[in-house]
Write a protein that holds these residues in place. Structure first.
Motif, PDB file in Angstrom:
ATOM      1  N   ALA A 117       0.811  -1.216   0.000  1.00 56.37           N
ATOM      2  CA  ALA A 117       0.000   0.000   0.000  1.00 56.37           C
ATOM      3  C   ALA A 117       0.845   1.267   0.000  1.00 56.37           C
ATOM      4  O   ALA A 117       0.306   2.375  -0.006  1.00 56.37           O
ATOM      5  CB  ALA A 117      -0.929   0.002   1.231  1.00 56.37           C
ATOM      6  N   GLY A 118       2.165   1.108   0.010  1.00 59.87           N
ATOM      7  CA  GLY A 118       3.043   2.266  -0.009  1.00 59.87           C
ATOM      8  C   GLY A 118       3.400   2.807   1.359  1.00 59.87           C
ATOM      9  O   GLY A 118       3.904   3.935   1.472  1.00 59.87           O
ATOM     10  N   LEU A 119       3.149   2.027   2.402  1.00 64.45           N
ATOM     11  CA  LEU A 119       3.495   2.437   3.759  1.00 64.45           C
ATOM     12  C   LEU A 119       4.836   1.844   4.172  1.00 64.45           C
ATOM     13  O   LEU A 119       5.231   0.777   3.701  1.00 64.45           O
ATOM     14  CB  LEU A 119       2.432   1.966   4.758  1.00 64.45           C
ATOM     15  N   THR A 120       5.507   2.514   5.075  1.00 61.21           N
ATOM     16  CA  THR A 120       6.693   1.958   5.723  1.00 61.21           C
ATOM     17  C   THR A 120       6.244   1.124   6.907  1.00 61.21           C
ATOM     18  O   THR A 120       5.478   1.599   7.751  1.00 61.21           O
ATOM     19  CB  THR A 120       7.628   3.079   6.215  1.00 61.21           C
ATOM     20  N   ALA A 121       6.698  -0.111   6.969  1.00 61.94           N
ATOM     21  CA  ALA A 121       6.352  -0.995   8.085  1.00 61.94           C
ATOM     22  C   ALA A 121       7.411  -0.866   9.178  1.00 61.94           C
ATOM     23  O   ALA A 121       8.589  -1.131   8.936  1.00 61.94           O
ATOM     24  CB  ALA A 121       6.270  -2.435   7.603  1.00 61.94           C
ATOM     25  N   ILE A 122       6.975  -0.451  10.351  1.00 60.89           N
ATOM     26  CA  ILE A 122       7.871  -0.391  11.510  1.00 60.89           C
ATOM     27  C   ILE A 122       7.627  -1.667  12.304  1.00 60.89           C
ATOM     28  O   ILE A 122       6.653  -1.786  13.052  1.00 60.89           O
ATOM     29  CB  ILE A 122       7.594   0.849  12.372  1.00 60.89           C
ATOM     30  N   ILE A 123       8.483  -2.655  12.110  1.00 63.55           N
ATOM     31  CA  ILE A 123       8.291  -3.966  12.713  1.00 63.55           C
ATOM     32  C   ILE A 123       9.030  -4.046  14.042  1.00 63.55           C
ATOM     33  O   ILE A 123      10.238  -3.807  14.110  1.00 63.55           O
ATOM     34  CB  ILE A 123       8.762  -5.077  11.767  1.00 63.55           C
ATOM     35  N   CYS A 124       8.278  -4.380  15.085  1.00 64.82           N
ATOM     36  CA  CYS A 124       8.837  -4.427  16.433  1.00 64.82           C
ATOM     37  C   CYS A 124       9.285  -5.834  16.809  1.00 64.82           C
ATOM     38  O   CYS A 124       8.600  -6.818  16.506  1.00 64.82           O
ATOM     39  CB  CYS A 124       7.803  -3.962  17.455  1.00 64.82           C
ATOM     40  N   VAL A 125      10.415  -5.914  17.465  1.00 64.27           N
ATOM     41  CA  VAL A 125      10.925  -7.171  18.006  1.00 64.27           C
ATOM     42  C   VAL A 125      11.398  -6.904  19.429  1.00 64.27           C
ATOM     43  O   VAL A 125      11.747  -5.785  19.779  1.00 64.27           O
ATOM     44  CB  VAL A 125      12.091  -7.734  17.162  1.00 64.27           C
ATOM     45  N   GLY A 126      11.390  -7.946  20.254  1.00 60.39           N
ATOM     46  CA  GLY A 126      11.850  -7.751  21.624  1.00 60.39           C
ATOM     47  C   GLY A 126      11.583  -8.960  22.494  1.00 60.39           C
ATOM     48  O   GLY A 126      10.663  -9.743  22.213  1.00 60.39           O
ATOM     49  N   GLU A 127      12.376  -9.090  23.524  1.00 59.32           N
ATOM     50  CA  GLU A 127      12.305 -10.249  24.406  1.00 59.32           C
ATOM     51  C   GLU A 127      11.643  -9.901  25.741  1.00 59.32           C
ATOM     52  O   GLU A 127      11.624  -8.737  26.154  1.00 59.32           O
ATOM     53  CB  GLU A 127      13.710 -10.809  24.663  1.00 59.32           C
ATOM     54  N   SER A 128      11.115 -10.924  26.417  1.00 62.75           N
ATOM     55  CA  SER A 128      10.551 -10.752  27.750  1.00 62.75           C
ATOM     56  C   SER A 128      11.684 -10.785  28.775  1.00 62.75           C
ATOM     57  O   SER A 128      12.833 -11.145  28.467  1.00 62.75           O
ATOM     58  CB  SER A 128       9.555 -11.875  28.053  1.00 62.75           C
ATOM     59  N   LEU A 129      11.369 -10.426  30.000  1.00 62.03           N
ATOM     60  CA  LEU A 129      12.377 -10.468  31.057  1.00 62.03           C
ATOM     61  C   LEU A 129      12.848 -11.898  31.292  1.00 62.03           C
ATOM     62  O   LEU A 129      14.044 -12.141  31.493  1.00 62.03           O
ATOM     63  CB  LEU A 129      11.805  -9.884  32.360  1.00 62.03           C
ATOM     64  N   GLN A 130      11.926 -12.848  31.241  1.00 61.83           N
ATOM     65  CA  GLN A 130      12.287 -14.247  31.432  1.00 61.83           C
ATOM     66  C   GLN A 130      13.258 -14.710  30.344  1.00 61.83           C
ATOM     67  O   GLN A 130      14.230 -15.418  30.617  1.00 61.83           O
ATOM     68  CB  GLN A 130      11.033 -15.118  31.414  1.00 61.83           C
ATOM     69  N   GLN A 131      13.006 -14.302  29.120  1.00 62.34           N
ATOM     70  CA  GLN A 131      13.892 -14.676  28.023  1.00 62.34           C
ATOM     71  C   GLN A 131      15.248 -13.998  28.155  1.00 62.34           C
ATOM     72  O   GLN A 131      16.287 -14.608  27.870  1.00 62.34           O
ATOM     73  CB  GLN A 131      13.234 -14.311  26.693  1.00 62.34           C
ATOM     74  N   ARG A 132      15.253 -12.756  28.609  1.00 63.36           N
ATOM     75  CA  ARG A 132      16.517 -12.049  28.821  1.00 63.36           C
ATOM     76  C   ARG A 132      17.338 -12.747  29.903  1.00 63.36           C
ATOM     77  O   ARG A 132      18.545 -12.964  29.746  1.00 63.36           O
ATOM     78  CB  ARG A 132      16.221 -10.594  29.192  1.00 63.36           C
ATOM     79  N   GLU A 133      16.682 -13.106  30.991  1.00 66.20           N
ATOM     80  CA  GLU A 133      17.399 -13.740  32.104  1.00 66.20           C
ATOM     81  C   GLU A 133      17.883 -15.139  31.749  1.00 66.20           C
ATOM     82  O   GLU A 133      18.852 -15.635  32.332  1.00 66.20           O
ATOM     83  CB  GLU A 133      16.498 -13.779  33.339  1.00 66.20           C
ATOM     84  N   ALA A 134      17.215 -15.780  30.773  1.00 63.84           N
ATOM     85  CA  ALA A 134      17.634 -17.108  30.326  1.00 63.84           C
ATOM     86  C   ALA A 134      18.680 -17.026  29.218  1.00 63.84           C
ATOM     87  O   ALA A 134      19.066 -18.055  28.653  1.00 63.84           O
ATOM     88  CB  ALA A 134      16.428 -17.896  29.842  1.00 63.84           C
ATOM     89  N   ALA A 135      19.145 -15.803  28.935  1.00 64.73           N
ATOM     90  CA  ALA A 135      20.158 -15.570  27.903  1.00 64.73           C
ATOM     91  C   ALA A 135      19.694 -16.028  26.518  1.00 64.73           C
ATOM     92  O   ALA A 135      20.483 -16.508  25.707  1.00 64.73           O
ATOM     93  CB  ALA A 135      21.475 -16.259  28.269  1.00 64.73           C
ATOM     94  N   ASN A 136      18.379 -15.855  26.252  1.00 65.58           N
ATOM     95  CA  ASN A 136      17.817 -16.265  24.961  1.00 65.58           C
ATOM     96  C   ASN A 136      17.507 -15.080  24.049  1.00 65.58           C
ATOM     97  O   ASN A 136      16.860 -15.242  23.017  1.00 65.58           O
ATOM     98  CB  ASN A 136      16.523 -17.059  25.175  1.00 65.58           C
ATOM     99  N   THR A 137      17.955 -13.893  24.430  1.00 63.70           N
ATOM    100  CA  THR A 137      17.556 -12.683  23.724  1.00 63.70           C
ATOM    101  C   THR A 137      17.823 -12.751  22.221  1.00 63.70           C
ATOM    102  O   THR A 137      16.922 -12.517  21.408  1.00 63.70           O
ATOM    103  CB  THR A 137      18.267 -11.450  24.310  1.00 63.70           C
ATOM    104  N   LEU A 138      19.029 -13.065  21.816  1.00 60.00           N
ATOM    105  CA  LEU A 138      19.366 -13.041  20.392  1.00 60.00           C
ATOM    106  C   LEU A 138      18.633 -14.121  19.611  1.00 60.00           C
ATOM    107  O   LEU A 138      18.265 -13.913  18.444  1.00 60.00           O
ATOM    108  CB  LEU A 138      20.876 -13.154  20.202  1.00 60.00           C
ATOM    109  N   ASP A 139      18.395 -15.264  20.237  1.00 61.31           N
ATOM    110  CA  ASP A 139      17.615 -16.312  19.570  1.00 61.31           C
ATOM    111  C   ASP A 139      16.186 -15.836  19.329  1.00 61.31           C
ATOM    112  O   ASP A 139      15.603 -16.083  18.261  1.00 61.31           O
ATOM    113  CB  ASP A 139      17.601 -17.587  20.417  1.00 61.31           C
ATOM    114  N   ILE A 140      15.616 -15.177  20.324  1.00 63.01           N
ATOM    115  CA  ILE A 140      14.245 -14.662  20.204  1.00 63.01           C
ATOM    116  C   ILE A 140      14.178 -13.605  19.120  1.00 63.01           C
ATOM    117  O   ILE A 140      13.296 -13.629  18.246  1.00 63.01           O
ATOM    118  CB  ILE A 140      13.759 -14.094  21.552  1.00 63.01           C
ATOM    119  N   ILE A 141      15.110 -12.646  19.138  1.00 61.47           N
ATOM    120  CA  ILE A 141      15.119 -11.572  18.160  1.00 61.47           C
ATOM    121  C   ILE A 141      15.310 -12.140  16.758  1.00 61.47           C
ATOM    122  O   ILE A 141      14.628 -11.744  15.795  1.00 61.47           O
ATOM    123  CB  ILE A 141      16.237 -10.558  18.469  1.00 61.47           C
ATOM    124  N   GLY A 142      16.228 -13.087  16.617  1.00 62.42           N
ATOM    125  CA  GLY A 142      16.473 -13.694  15.315  1.00 62.42           C
ATOM    126  C   GLY A 142      15.245 -14.395  14.763  1.00 62.42           C
ATOM    127  O   GLY A 142      14.929 -14.280  13.571  1.00 62.42           O
TER     128      GLY A 142
END
Length: 249
Positions: A117-142
């Motif tokens: 439609a001619g719009l720019t898509a601002i796609i959000c990514v991010g991890e939960s606190l549990q995922q951050r503490e489990a050191a899974n952040t980059l896997d989740i983001i990927g």
């Protein structure tokens, strides 16, 4: 050079009286050196776009449906947003993923529709606190990037916003090293998938408790091209402090 972007997500806040904040912002920045985007609720989109059509302030939507039209009561298509004056749309925000059960595939289909439609898509990514503490952040983001970003993405129709879920509206902010690690990872993944040219042209935003008093140091981090701002974007004066920091970065 990637043009920096300050994007404000008003979420479910604002009535007609709130349009004065967008007007005030437009008066502050008649010719800004960065892109300024405000994403108000859908009820204000058309009015905001027409009121500020001659200003440097752009307006965008907060969500869209993947279909162009049809029996989808209460939904808005990307074409409708564009017709109302939107230039961009936020997709895959954690509040949509959590509150409405949106999966990566849903976000990707919406992003395709937005780009078509001619719009720019601002796609959000991010991890939960549990995922951050489990050191899974980059896997989740990927995984979110692989599933949510369409193949037709370019530096013109895609912006990626990293928003750690545990930092949204909490006042908690990741360390500068944590922000840099994720943004560098996102950049490398984009370059690997789309090639160096496209990968380097996509703007990367940080979002999560960004305020005037911490914006300068965040904007100094590698591969941070701006911010997706929540509560601090509701008032022109507060948002201006972040915009000013971005212009100086």
């Amino acid at each position: 050079m990637r043009r920096k972007l300050a994007a404000g997500n008003w979420k479910m806040n604002g009535t007609g009286a709130s349009l004065s904040e967008i007007s005030a912002l437009a008066k502050m920045y008649p010719d800004a050196s960065v892109d300024i985007l405000v994403c108000p609720p859908a009820t204000l989109l058309d009015r905001a776009a027409h009121a500020e059509q001659a200003s440097a302030v752009l307006v965008g939507g907060q969500n869209c449906h993947a279909a162009t039209s049809g029996a989808h009561t209460g939904d808005l298509s990307a074409e409708m947003l564009r017709d109302a004056g939107a230039t961009s749309v936020i997709l895959g925000h954690s509040e949509r993923r959590e509150d409405h059960g949106e999966a990566n595939e849903d976000v990707r289909d919406k992003a395709r529709a937005a780009m078509d439609a001619g719009l720019t898509a601002i796609i959000c990514v991010g991890e939960s606190l549990q995922q951050r503490e489990a050191a899974n952040t980059l896997d989740i983001i990927g995984g979110q990037m692989s599933g949510s970003i369409p193949d037709q993405s370019t530096g013109e129709n895609l912006v990626v916003a990293y928003e750690p879920i545990w930092a949204i509206g909490t006042g908690k902010v990741p360390t500068l090293e944590q922000i840099g690690e994720v943004h560098d990872f996102i950049r490398s993944r984009l370059e690997r998938r789309f090639g160096e040219g496209v990968g380097r042209s996509v703007r990367l935003l940080y979002g999560g408790s960004v305020k005037p008093d911490n914006a300068t140091e965040i904007f100094g981090v590698s591969n941070v091209d701006g911010a997706l701002v929540g509560g601090a974007s509701l008032k022109a004066q507060d948002f201006a402090g972040i915009i000013d920091a971005l212009q100086k970065a």
